[in-house]
Scaffold this active site. Structure first.
Site, PDB file in Angstrom:
ATOM      1  CB  CYS A  16      -1.081   0.117   1.474  1.00 26.83           C
ATOM      2  SG  CYS A  16      -1.866  -1.337   1.369  1.00 26.83           S
ATOM      3  CG  HIS A  58      -2.042   4.057   5.147  1.00 27.85           C
ATOM      4  ND1 HIS A  58      -1.889   4.499   3.479  1.00 27.85           N
ATOM      5  CD2 HIS A  58      -2.487   2.812   5.269  1.00 27.85           C
ATOM      6  CE1 HIS A  58      -2.401   2.916   3.130  1.00 27.85           C
ATOM      7  NE2 HIS A  58      -2.348   2.069   4.647  1.00 27.85           N
ATOM      8  CD  GLU A  69      -1.842   7.106   9.599  1.00 27.27           C
ATOM      9  OE1 GLU A  69      -1.697   7.828   8.745  1.00 27.27           O
ATOM     10  OE2 GLU A  69      -2.767   6.147   8.924  1.00 27.27           O
ATOM     11  CE  LYS A  99      -6.010   4.516   2.798  1.00 27.20           C
ATOM     12  NZ  LYS A  99      -5.497   5.248   2.967  1.00 27.20           N
ATOM     13  CG  HIS A 150      -6.456   1.112   1.160  1.00 26.80           C
ATOM     14  ND1 HIS A 150      -5.344   2.013   0.324  1.00 26.80           N
ATOM     15  CD2 HIS A 150      -5.681   0.627   1.945  1.00 26.80           C
ATOM     16  CE1 HIS A 150      -4.315   1.421   0.608  1.00 26.80           C
ATOM     17  NE2 HIS A 150      -4.272   0.295   1.835  1.00 26.80           N
ATOM     18  CG  PHE A 182      -0.511  -6.191   3.728  1.00 27.72           C
ATOM     19  CD1 PHE A 182      -0.616  -5.308   4.958  1.00 27.72           C
ATOM     20  CD2 PHE A 182      -1.229  -7.483   2.941  1.00 27.72           C
ATOM     21  CE1 PHE A 182      -2.077  -5.502   5.316  1.00 27.72           C
ATOM     22  CE2 PHE A 182      -3.070  -7.467   3.853  1.00 27.72           C
ATOM     23  CZ  PHE A 182      -2.795  -6.828   4.350  1.00 27.72           C
TER      24      PHE A 182
END
Length: 428
Positions: free
Chosen positions: A174, A315, A326, A347, A352, A411
């Site tokens: 991502c 994010h 985060e 998002k 996403h 990831f």
């Protein structure tokens, strides 16, 4: 603004996007400012079992934009990339409308491509695998590998436009397109190229991919109210991310060069930080350690401090572990300054976009600098106590923004952070 004396400012002179809101940067921005959502039930019934809520690019026909042969030989993710890049190149004045596949006034040998994707053309590969499973003695298509390899979009861009400079694909989950933009910045700092097409693309609506994400507990499988509200970044009742698809491209070149040719300059890319959590295959470090490193490195490369950031595009995917990590990382990096820094995640309305997310959200950050409007965090009704204190929630907020930070975490512990600045901060 303090500058890092070693590096030249790098301008954004063109932008292009295809998102769940449709084709075009302006459609993306209008939808975000209008608090619209593109999240809904999947059009493919096979997908609904694994992910009942998705954000698809609807009403997109590649034949409306690309030659028939190109459509036949490419995966959807590559097609999205080509359309987004065409808009960005035209916006930068590189192409003529009547001849979109010819670069004008650009040295192709001194032009680079930096592209990001999490998976490339996995749907094309999976489709052929299913066909082969049904007919083991059948013929496999000759373009399966070239359609499915992760660098397919970057290779297609190079071939379409005759770009012969460095062309690299970053598959850092991502964070892929954020890393692509950051690496392109370093190419320009080192003088390897004169300009770069940078961005990312993703289209990953396959039973295998979504089924695995469902098993990992990453995607939203249920929620209160209408399905369009299921993606709730930073909310205490968040249940997981919603998968989206799309592409975004940005044209980067030295600021002095852009001004010399009379190009419109949207923003200046001033900082980039990358790191790895070195912790887990899918989960972020619970203390946000890797994210902290990436943000600190971005600030250092920009010659800035925490108090210099006016807006943070988080994010925040609406997963409990991701949002929490985060939030903790932001508090560690910004300390008390975070109380005065507005934060939002986009998002909730478009899902996403995985490898394309960093590039799309960079465009959102740039538009915030350009317009003086901060987008809201949709569907967050009760923020988690650990969430950033100044979340933009109810609607767009009017505020002058000189410097914005965009976060992308993926990831494998991949982290990419970009810092964008108003070109007016740089004297002519």
């Amino acid at each position: 603004m303090r500058r890092n004396p070693v590096f030249t400012p790098v301008a954004v002179t063109g932008m292009g996007a295809v998102t769940p809101f449709g084709s075009g940067v302006q459609r993306l921005w209008n939808a975000i400012m209008g608090r619209r959502t593109a999240v809904g039930a999947p059009s493919d019934a096979r997908i609904a079992h694994f992910s009942p809520a998705v954000a698809e690019v609807k009403d997109f026909s590649p034949m409306d934009h690309l030659p028939k042969k190109t459509v036949r030989d490419t995966d959807r993710s590559t097609q999205l990339a080509l359309v987004a890049a065409a808009e960005a190149m035209a916006d930068a004045g590189w192409t003529a409308e009547e001849d979109p596949f010819e670069l004008r006034g650009v040295n192709a040998n001194r032009t680079g491509i930096a592209w990001g994707t999490a998976f490339g053309g996995l749907p094309s590969y999976e489709e052929e695998a299913v066909r082969l499973a049904k007919h083991p003695e059948g013929r496999v298509g000759p373009r399966v590998v070239s359609k499915a390899i992760p660098n397919a979009a970057e290779a297609a861009l190079a071939m379409h436009y005759g770009i012969r400079g460095p062309a690299m694909t970053y598959t850092t989950a991502c964070a892929a397109s954020a890393n692509a933009l950051g690496e392109a910045l370093q190419w320009l700092w080192l003088g390897i190229v004169d300009q770069v097409v940078a961005g990312g693309s993703e289209s990953l609506f396959t039973p295998t991919a979504l089924g695995s994400l469902r098993s990992a507990g990453a995607v939203a499988m249920e929620g209160e109210g209408d399905i369009s509200t299921w993606c709730k970044p930073f909310d205490v009742d968040r249940t997981g991310m919603v998968m989206g698809e799309g592409a975004a491209a940005l044209i980067l070149e030295p600021l002095d060069r852009a001004r010399a040719r009379g190009a419109k300059v949207y923003a200046v890319l001033v900082g980039y930080g990358a790191s790895n959590d070195a912790y887990h295959e899918t989960a972020p470090h619970p203390d946000g350690t890797g994210a902290v490193l990436a943000m600190e490195r971005a600030l250092y490369s920009a010659g800035l401090g925490p108090a210099d950031i006016d807006y943070i595009n988080a994010h925040a995917t609406a997963t409990t572990a991701g949002d929490r990590a985060e939030s903790l990382a932001l508090r560690r990096v910004f300390g008390g300054h975070l109380n005065q820094i507005p934060v939002s995640s986009t998002k909730g309305g478009m899902g996403h976009l995985l490898g394309a997310a960093g590039a799309v959200e960079s465009i959102v950050s740039i538009k915030s600098i350009e317009t003086g409007w901060i987008p809201p965090t949709l569907h967050c009704r009760q923020p988690d106590p650990e969430a950033p204190p100044d979340l933009v929630l109810d609607g767009p907020r009017r505020q002058h923004i000189a410097v914005a930070m965009s976060n992308s975490f993926g990831f494998g512990g991949q982290n990419g952070v970009l810092i964008w600045a108003d070109p007016g901060l740089f004297s002519r």
